[in-house]
Design an enzyme around this catalytic site. Structure first.
Site, PDB file in Angstrom:
ATOM      1  N   HIS A 159      34.722  34.998   3.087  1.00 26.78           N
ATOM      2  CA  HIS A 159      35.132  34.024   4.227  1.00 26.78           C
ATOM      3  C   HIS A 159      36.454  33.676   3.828  1.00 26.78           C
ATOM      4  CE1 HIS A 159      30.906  33.766   5.052  1.00 26.78           C
ATOM      5  NE2 HIS A 159      31.201  33.259   6.176  1.00 26.78           N
ATOM      6  N   LYS A 163      36.465  27.550   3.452  1.00 30.09           N
ATOM      7  CA  LYS A 163      35.085  27.293   3.549  1.00 30.09           C
ATOM      8  C   LYS A 163      34.463  26.609   2.484  1.00 30.09           C
ATOM      9  CE  LYS A 163      30.773  29.811   4.345  1.00 30.09           C
ATOM     10  NZ  LYS A 163      30.218  28.821   5.528  1.00 30.09           N
TER      11      LYS A 163
HETATM   12  N1  LIG Z   1      26.159  28.329  12.172  1.00 31.30           N
HETATM   13  C1  LIG Z   1      27.068  29.214  12.266  1.00 31.30           C
HETATM   14  O1  LIG Z   1      27.104  30.449  13.192  1.00 31.30           O
HETATM   15  C2  LIG Z   1      28.527  28.781  11.676  1.00 31.30           C
HETATM   16  C3  LIG Z   1      29.793  29.230  11.814  1.00 31.30           C
HETATM   17  C4  LIG Z   1      30.880  28.955  11.397  1.00 31.30           C
HETATM   18  C5  LIG Z   1      30.708  27.628  10.385  1.00 31.30           C
HETATM   19  N2  LIG Z   1      29.548  27.228  10.409  1.00 31.30           N
HETATM   20  C6  LIG Z   1      29.397  25.863   9.566  1.00 31.30           C
HETATM   21  O2  LIG Z   1      29.732  24.524  10.401  1.00 31.30           O
HETATM   22  C7  LIG Z   1      30.329  23.875   9.936  1.00 31.30           C
HETATM   23  C8  LIG Z   1      31.675  23.302  10.480  1.00 31.30           C
HETATM   24  O3  LIG Z   1      32.776  24.701  10.296  1.00 31.30           O
HETATM   25  P1  LIG Z   1      34.352  24.551  10.932  1.00 31.30           P
HETATM   26  O4  LIG Z   1      34.582  25.726  10.302  1.00 31.30           O
HETATM   27  O5  LIG Z   1      34.148  24.214  12.177  1.00 31.30           O
HETATM   28  O6  LIG Z   1      34.736  23.338  10.046  1.00 31.30           O
HETATM   29  P2  LIG Z   1      35.626  22.419  10.320  1.00 31.30           P
HETATM   30  O7  LIG Z   1      36.963  23.153  10.980  1.00 31.30           O
HETATM   31  O8  LIG Z   1      36.332  21.601   9.019  1.00 31.30           O
HETATM   32  O9  LIG Z   1      35.098  21.310  11.347  1.00 31.30           O
HETATM   33  C9  LIG Z   1      34.162  20.346  11.163  1.00 31.30           C
HETATM   34  C10 LIG Z   1      34.360  19.044  11.834  1.00 31.30           C
HETATM   35  O10 LIG Z   1      33.347  18.347  11.757  1.00 31.30           O
HETATM   36  C11 LIG Z   1      33.852  17.001  11.648  1.00 31.30           C
HETATM   37  N3  LIG Z   1      32.936  16.213  10.672  1.00 31.30           N
HETATM   38  C12 LIG Z   1      32.665  16.269   9.387  1.00 31.30           C
HETATM   39  N4  LIG Z   1      32.032  15.363   9.009  1.00 31.30           N
HETATM   40  C13 LIG Z   1      31.940  14.632  10.132  1.00 31.30           C
HETATM   41  C14 LIG Z   1      31.138  13.299  10.046  1.00 31.30           C
HETATM   42  N5  LIG Z   1      30.471  12.683   9.250  1.00 31.30           N
HETATM   43  N6  LIG Z   1      31.204  12.611  11.477  1.00 31.30           N
HETATM   44  C15 LIG Z   1      31.881  13.207  12.387  1.00 31.30           C
HETATM   45  N7  LIG Z   1      32.472  14.418  12.453  1.00 31.30           N
HETATM   46  C16 LIG Z   1      32.417  14.999  11.074  1.00 31.30           C
HETATM   47  C17 LIG Z   1      35.222  17.359  10.890  1.00 31.30           C
HETATM   48  O11 LIG Z   1      36.037  16.159  11.398  1.00 31.30           O
HETATM   49  P3  LIG Z   1      37.299  15.758  10.230  1.00 31.30           P
HETATM   50  O12 LIG Z   1      38.183  16.974  10.406  1.00 31.30           O
HETATM   51  O13 LIG Z   1      37.844  14.533  10.793  1.00 31.30           O
HETATM   52  O14 LIG Z   1      36.700  15.763   8.801  1.00 31.30           O
HETATM   53  C18 LIG Z   1      35.736  18.640  11.893  1.00 31.30           C
HETATM   54  O15 LIG Z   1      36.308  18.121  13.170  1.00 31.30           O
HETATM   55  C19 LIG Z   1      30.554  24.279   8.335  1.00 31.30           C
HETATM   56  O16 LIG Z   1      29.434  23.794   7.545  1.00 31.30           O
HETATM   57  C20 LIG Z   1      30.377  25.749   8.524  1.00 31.30           C
HETATM   58  O17 LIG Z   1      29.917  26.396   7.255  1.00 31.30           O
HETATM   59  C21 LIG Z   1      28.615  27.701  10.809  1.00 31.30           C
END
Ligand SMILES: NC(=O)c1ccc[n+]([C@@H]2O[C@H](COP(=O)([O-])OP(=O)(O)OC[C@H]3O[C@@H](n4cnc5c(N)ncnc54)[C@H](OP(=O)(O)O)[C@@H]3O)[C@@H](O)[C@H]2O)c1
Length: 254
Positions: A159, A163
Site C-alpha cells: 500500500h 497507510k
Molecule cells: N474498506 C475499504 O475498501 C477501504 C479502502 C481504502 C481505505 N480504507 C480505510 O478507510 C480509512 C480511511 O482511508 P482514507 O485513505 O480515506 O484515509 P484519509 O484520506 O486519511 O481519510 C480519513 C478521513 O477521516 C477523517 N477522520 C479521521 N478521524 C476522524 C474523526 N474522529 N472524526 C471525524 N473525521 C475523522 C480525516 O479527517 P482529518 O484529515 O481531519 O484527520 C479524513 O478526512 C482507513 O482506515 C483505511 O484503511 C478502507
C-alpha cells in the site's frame, strides 16, 4: 427492486475515499447525499463537499451535525479512523440510520461497541468494499479447500506510504478466509510493504512441491472502494438490525 434514491451521509468526507463517495453520490440519481461530516475543528467545514459543486452539501463538523434527526432509510458511510468510527456509530444510532464501516484497524473496544449496537441498527463492517476482493476471498477459500494440506501459504500486500495499519485489514480478511477453509498460515507469512502511491495490492500464494499457485488483486483506482461502498449502502438501506458483511451485500458465500 426499489427505485427510491438512497439517502447517504458520509463520515470522513474530506478523506481520500470519503471525498470520492461524496462525488459519486452527487452524480448518481440512485443516491441523495444528505450530509458530509468532517472532524470537529476542521478548517474545511463550510466548504462544499464536492469541489466545484455548489449544490452539494457543505462539509459539517461532527459536533454541529448531532441533532439532525431521523432520515428514512439513511445509510451513514464511514471511512475515517478508529475514533471516528465510534463517533460515526453514535451519529448513526441517533438518527436511526444504517452504518457501513470501511475504516480498517478497528480496536477491540470499537468492535465491541459495534456488536452491542447490532441489535438496534443494521451495520456492515468491511475492510475492503471492492467487488474483486470479495471474489478473491471466495476464491482463496475454494483453492484452500481443493489443495488441502501440503501447500504453504503466504500473503503479500502493498500500500501507499500514508497507510496507517499493517498488515492491511484486507490481508487479515484473506488470512481468515484461508484459515476457515483449513489452510495453515503462519502470522509471519503475512508480509506488508509500504511506499509511494500504491492503492492496494494483495497476493495469496499457495506453494507446494514442484508448483505454486498465486491469486492477486490490484486496485488501480480508489473509485472501486467508493463504488463498492455505495453499492453496499444501497443494499444496507432499510435492512433489519444486525451485523452484515460485504459478502452478504454482494450475495456471495460468506
Ligand atoms: N474498506 C475499504 O475498501 C477501504 C479502502 C481504502 C481505505 N480504507 C480505510 O478507510 C480509512 C480511511 O482511508 P482514507 O485513505 O480515506 O484515509 P484519509 O484520506 O486519511 O481519510 C480519513 C478521513 O477521516 C477523517 N477522520 C479521521 N478521524 C476522524 C474523526 N474522529 N472524526 C471525524 N473525521 C475523522 C480525516 O479527517 P482529518 O484529515 O481531519 O484527520 C479524513 O478526512 C482507513 O482506515 C483505511 O484503511 C478502507
Amino acid at each position: 427492486m426499489s427505485t427510491q434514491s438512497t439517502p447517504i451521509i458520509v463520515f470522513g468526507a474530506s478523506g481520500r475515499v470519503g471525498s470520492r463517495i461524496c462525488a459519486l453520490a452527487m452524480n448518481d440519481p440512485s443516491f441523495t447525499l444528505v450530509a458530509a461530516i468532517v472532524r470537529d475543528g476542521s478548517a474545511l467545514a463550510g466548504r462544499s463537499s464536492v469541489a466545484g459543486r455548489d449544490d452539494a452539501p457543505k462539509l459539517v463538523n461532527t459536533g454541529e451535525f448531532t441533532g439532525f434527526g431521523a432520515v428514512d432509510r439513511a445509510v451513514l458511510i464511514d471511512f475515517s479512523s478508529d475514533d471516528g468510527t465510534r463517533e460515526a456509530l453514535s451519529v448513526a444510532l441517533s438518527m436511526n440510520a444504517s452504518l457501513l464501516v470501511g475504516t480498517t484497524a478497528l480496536s477491540d473496544p470499537t468492535m465491541a461497541s459495534m456488536r452491542a449496537a447490532a441489535g438496534r441498527a443494521a451495520l456492515l463492517i468491511t475492510p475492503n468494499t471492492s467487488f474483486g476482493v470479495a471474489a478473491l476471498s471466495a476464491a482463496v477459500q475454494a483453492v484452500a479447500r481443493s489443495l488441502g494440506a501440503g501447500f504453504d501459504l503466504s500473503i503479500v500486500e502493498s500500500h501507499h506510504a500514508m497507510k496507517k495499519d499493517s498488515p492491511s485489514g484486507t490481508a487479515l480478511r484473506l488470512a481468515r478466509a484461508a484459515r476457515e477453509a483449513g489452510a495453515l498460515l503462519r502470522d509471519d507469512q503475512i508480509v506488508s510493504t509500504r511506499g509511494g502511491d500504491v492503492i492496494g495490492e494483495h497476493t495469496v500464494r499457495f506453494a507446494g512441491p514442484g508448483e505454486y499457485l498465486e491469486l492477486t488483486h490490484l486496485a488501480t483506482s480508489r473509485e472501486v472502494f467508493a463504488l463498492g461502498a455505495l453499492r453496499a449502502a444501497a443494499w444496507l438501506s432499510g435492512r433489519a438490525p444486525g451485523l452484515y458483511t460485504m459478502e452478504d451485500a454482494l450475495g456471495l458465500p460468506a
